[in-house]
Design a protein around this motif. Structure first.
Motif, PDB file in Angstrom:
ATOM      1  N   ASN A 151      20.229  39.718  44.303  1.00  0.00           N
ATOM      2  CA  ASN A 151      20.778  39.869  42.961  1.00  0.00           C
ATOM      3  C   ASN A 151      21.579  41.154  42.762  1.00  0.00           C
ATOM      4  O   ASN A 151      21.999  41.450  41.641  1.00  0.00           O
ATOM      5  CB  ASN A 151      19.643  39.842  41.933  1.00  0.00           C
ATOM      6  N   ALA A 152      21.793  41.912  43.823  1.00  0.00           N
ATOM      7  CA  ALA A 152      22.606  43.118  43.689  1.00  0.00           C
ATOM      8  C   ALA A 152      24.030  42.711  43.323  1.00  0.00           C
ATOM      9  O   ALA A 152      24.667  41.931  44.034  1.00  0.00           O
ATOM     10  CB  ALA A 152      22.592  43.908  44.990  1.00  0.00           C
ATOM     11  N   THR A 153      24.528  43.228  42.215  1.00  0.00           N
ATOM     12  CA  THR A 153      25.829  42.814  41.704  1.00  0.00           C
ATOM     13  C   THR A 153      26.675  44.038  41.383  1.00  0.00           C
ATOM     14  O   THR A 153      26.226  44.953  40.698  1.00  0.00           O
ATOM     15  CB  THR A 153      25.677  41.968  40.422  1.00  0.00           C
ATOM     16  N   TRP A 154      27.899  44.040  41.882  1.00  0.00           N
ATOM     17  CA  TRP A 154      28.839  45.121  41.618  1.00  0.00           C
ATOM     18  C   TRP A 154      30.179  44.509  41.284  1.00  0.00           C
ATOM     19  O   TRP A 154      30.680  43.666  42.018  1.00  0.00           O
ATOM     20  CB  TRP A 154      28.957  46.045  42.815  1.00  0.00           C
ATOM     21  N   GLN A 155      30.764  44.940  40.165  1.00  0.00           N
ATOM     22  CA  GLN A 155      32.038  44.416  39.716  1.00  0.00           C
ATOM     23  C   GLN A 155      33.099  45.507  39.670  1.00  0.00           C
ATOM     24  O   GLN A 155      32.808  46.670  39.389  1.00  0.00           O
ATOM     25  CB  GLN A 155      31.908  43.783  38.326  1.00  0.00           C
ATOM     26  N   PHE A 156      34.334  45.096  39.945  1.00  0.00           N
ATOM     27  CA  PHE A 156      35.490  45.975  39.849  1.00  0.00           C
ATOM     28  C   PHE A 156      36.482  45.304  38.902  1.00  0.00           C
ATOM     29  O   PHE A 156      36.789  44.126  39.051  1.00  0.00           O
ATOM     30  CB  PHE A 156      36.119  46.198  41.223  1.00  0.00           C
ATOM     31  N   ARG A 157      36.954  46.058  37.936  1.00  0.00           N
ATOM     32  CA  ARG A 157      37.859  45.501  36.927  1.00  0.00           C
ATOM     33  C   ARG A 157      39.277  46.025  37.139  1.00  0.00           C
ATOM     34  O   ARG A 157      39.488  47.235  37.302  1.00  0.00           O
ATOM     35  CB  ARG A 157      37.379  45.845  35.523  1.00  0.00           C
ATOM     36  N   VAL A 158      40.247  45.096  37.127  1.00  0.00           N
ATOM     37  CA  VAL A 158      41.658  45.433  37.277  1.00  0.00           C
ATOM     38  C   VAL A 158      42.390  45.012  36.005  1.00  0.00           C
ATOM     39  O   VAL A 158      42.310  43.842  35.599  1.00  0.00           O
ATOM     40  CB  VAL A 158      42.284  44.730  38.492  1.00  0.00           C
ATOM     41  N   GLU A 159      43.086  45.950  35.373  1.00  0.00           N
ATOM     42  CA  GLU A 159      43.888  45.635  34.184  1.00  0.00           C
ATOM     43  C   GLU A 159      45.208  45.014  34.649  1.00  0.00           C
ATOM     44  O   GLU A 159      46.050  45.686  35.235  1.00  0.00           O
ATOM     45  CB  GLU A 159      44.141  46.897  33.356  1.00  0.00           C
ATOM     46  N   VAL A 160      45.394  43.728  34.375  1.00  0.00           N
ATOM     47  CA  VAL A 160      46.554  42.985  34.867  1.00  0.00           C
ATOM     48  C   VAL A 160      47.651  42.891  33.815  1.00  0.00           C
ATOM     49  O   VAL A 160      48.828  43.103  34.096  1.00  0.00           O
ATOM     50  CB  VAL A 160      46.141  41.573  35.324  1.00  0.00           C
ATOM     51  N   SER A 216      48.668  37.342  38.936  1.00  0.00           N
ATOM     52  CA  SER A 216      49.690  37.432  37.896  1.00  0.00           C
ATOM     53  C   SER A 216      49.053  37.079  36.563  1.00  0.00           C
ATOM     54  O   SER A 216      48.395  36.036  36.439  1.00  0.00           O
ATOM     55  CB  SER A 216      50.855  36.481  38.176  1.00  0.00           C
ATOM     56  N   GLY A 217      49.244  37.935  35.564  1.00  0.00           N
ATOM     57  CA  GLY A 217      48.748  37.664  34.230  1.00  0.00           C
ATOM     58  C   GLY A 217      49.832  37.051  33.361  1.00  0.00           C
ATOM     59  O   GLY A 217      51.010  36.995  33.741  1.00  0.00           O
ATOM     60  N   ALA A 218      49.425  36.592  32.160  1.00  0.00           N
ATOM     61  CA  ALA A 218      50.371  35.935  31.259  1.00  0.00           C
ATOM     62  C   ALA A 218      50.616  36.728  29.989  1.00  0.00           C
ATOM     63  O   ALA A 218      51.637  36.527  29.330  1.00  0.00           O
ATOM     64  CB  ALA A 218      49.869  34.533  30.900  1.00  0.00           C
ATOM     65  N   GLU A 219      49.690  37.613  29.638  1.00  0.00           N
ATOM     66  CA  GLU A 219      49.842  38.316  28.365  1.00  0.00           C
ATOM     67  C   GLU A 219      49.068  39.625  28.415  1.00  0.00           C
ATOM     68  O   GLU A 219      48.207  39.838  29.277  1.00  0.00           O
ATOM     69  CB  GLU A 219      49.342  37.453  27.214  1.00  0.00           C
ATOM     70  N   GLU A 220      49.396  40.493  27.489  1.00  0.00           N
ATOM     71  CA  GLU A 220      48.718  41.775  27.391  1.00  0.00           C
ATOM     72  C   GLU A 220      47.223  41.560  27.225  1.00  0.00           C
ATOM     73  O   GLU A 220      46.775  40.695  26.466  1.00  0.00           O
ATOM     74  CB  GLU A 220      49.261  42.561  26.201  1.00  0.00           C
ATOM     75  N   GLY A 221      46.437  42.323  27.957  1.00  0.00           N
ATOM     76  CA  GLY A 221      44.989  42.209  27.868  1.00  0.00           C
ATOM     77  C   GLY A 221      44.359  41.375  28.953  1.00  0.00           C
ATOM     78  O   GLY A 221      43.128  41.395  29.114  1.00  0.00           O
ATOM     79  N   ASP A 222      45.147  40.621  29.724  1.00  0.00           N
ATOM     80  CA  ASP A 222      44.586  39.882  30.849  1.00  0.00           C
ATOM     81  C   ASP A 222      43.965  40.872  31.832  1.00  0.00           C
ATOM     82  O   ASP A 222      44.525  41.946  32.087  1.00  0.00           O
ATOM     83  CB  ASP A 222      45.668  39.074  31.564  1.00  0.00           C
ATOM     84  N   TYR A 223      42.813  40.516  32.404  1.00  0.00           N
ATOM     85  CA  TYR A 223      42.183  41.406  33.370  1.00  0.00           C
ATOM     86  C   TYR A 223      41.472  40.589  34.452  1.00  0.00           C
ATOM     87  O   TYR A 223      41.100  39.432  34.248  1.00  0.00           O
ATOM     88  CB  TYR A 223      41.209  42.373  32.702  1.00  0.00           C
ATOM     89  N   LEU A 224      41.308  41.222  35.607  1.00  0.00           N
ATOM     90  CA  LEU A 224      40.679  40.586  36.764  1.00  0.00           C
ATOM     91  C   LEU A 224      39.342  41.252  37.029  1.00  0.00           C
ATOM     92  O   LEU A 224      39.232  42.480  37.002  1.00  0.00           O
ATOM     93  CB  LEU A 224      41.575  40.725  37.996  1.00  0.00           C
TER      94      LEU A 224
END
Length: 341
Positions: A151-160, A216-224
């Motif tokens: 259950n070890a979980t690590w996330q990385f967020r990319v502002e797209v 590829s994002g479509a609009e402001e605020g999309d994130y990965l």
């Protein structure tokens, strides 16, 4: 200039096949795809960035240079003695594109594993350091584990946003029997739009990976969100590169018409000897001492070709001539886009 022009491996061998390839179904202008290569120390150049630590300390080799990659943002584990994941140094950028989120579900964690036998040495000139730093670069790692819970979980967020980006992600797995890496593109409201299984590792064998994600994002605020979940999660660094368009699918192999000898195709006065066995769409052009990516009728080369390049007009270096392969190319920074015949 297509999105894959950044997918070239900087003047280094990339002989292993790219694995775990997936391409999503685009929604509006959104798209998401990934490529993951497994490091094999017996296959020089596999999983770009990974090297044998002992060899690297004797003779510097295979350094990942974020400046040459023209990264618009990056994060790496801090190479100071520290306990717990989430300790990292980052690019001194006006806008943070990538962030390591706080991990969950782990029972053990650590940092500063410079004694690992395999490392990713990273250098740059534009860092905002969170602690003491080795001026010769980083080869630390952060890790967390929940063995055997998984259950070890690590996330990385990319502002797209509405941009097209490429994310390079160096990670490893071991001391357990499972780790799954997922990538999900969300809109500003937090609703998932696209999902990709980047890689699922089901083995107790310790392995190292280089993953490239095109999004590829479509609009402001999309994130990965890049999510690692398993019995052991290791991370070595990440970089974000800006692109002009969405992902490109590799096209047909133009070298199939040539007979291979020891993996090389003799293309004569076209490109000379080119290593293609088991590596396409990456090919190694021997006369340029460089790897190239083949897509959409072009070869994309990331290399300082030096004296091999002749500018066609004083003060104008967009179009150049590359003598060893008798070819014209369009230069964009350190990239050379060669029209394929």
């Amino acid at each position: 200039m297509t999105s894959m022009n950044k997918n070239l491996l900087k003047n280094t061998l990339v002989c292993s096949l790219l694995l775990a390839t997936g391409v999503s179904t685009a929604t509006a202008a959104r798209s998401l795809s990934s490529f993951t290569d497994i490091y094999d120390p017996n296959l020089p150049g596999s999983a770009y960035g990974w090297v044998v630590r002992a060899d690297h300390l004797l003779v510097s080799q295979g350094v990942v240079d974020f400046d040459l990659m023209e990264a618009i943002d990056w994060i790496v584990p801090n190479s100071i003695a520290a306990f717990g994941p989430g300790v990292f140094d980052r690019m001194d950028a006006p806008v943070a594109r990538i962030t390591a989120l706080e991990p969950t579900g782990f029972s053990n964690s650590g940092a500063h594993h410079q004694w690992d036998s395999h490392i990713v040495p990273i250098v740059y000139s534009n860092g905002a350091l969170t602690g003491a730093s080795d001026p010769n670069g980083f080869w630390a790692t952060n890790w967390l584990g929940d063995d055997p819970g998984g259950n070890a979980t690590w996330q990385f967020r990319v502002e797209v946003g509405a941009d097209s980006l490429e994310v390079w992600h160096w990670w490893n797995h071991g001391l357990g029997n499972v780790q799954t890496v997922q990538a999900t593109l969300f809109n500003a409201a937090g609703q998932p739009q696209l999902n990709e299984t980047v890689y699922a590792h089901n083995s107790t064998i310790h392995r190292q990976f280089t993953t490239i994600l095109n999004v590829s994002g479509a609009e402001e605020g999309d994130y990965l969100i890049i999510e690692h979940k398993g019995t052991n999660v290791g991370w070595r660094g990440s970089a974000v590169i800006g692109l002009d368009s969405g992902p490109v699918i590799p096209d047909v192999n133009p070298f199939e018409e040539f007979e291979l000898v020891d993996g090389y195709a003799d293309t004569g006065d076209w490109l000379g000897y080119v290593y293609v066995e088991g590596t396409f769409p990456y090919v190694y052009i021997h006369s340029l001492n460089s790897w190239a990516f083949s897509a959409a009728g072009w070869f994309y080369i990331f290399n300082d070709l030096g004296d091999s390049v002749t500018a066609l007009q004083d003060g104008v270096d967009i179009w150049v001539y590359i003598a060893p392969v008798a070819s014209f190319a369009r230069r964009q920074g350190s990239w050379y886009n060669v029209l394929r015949r």
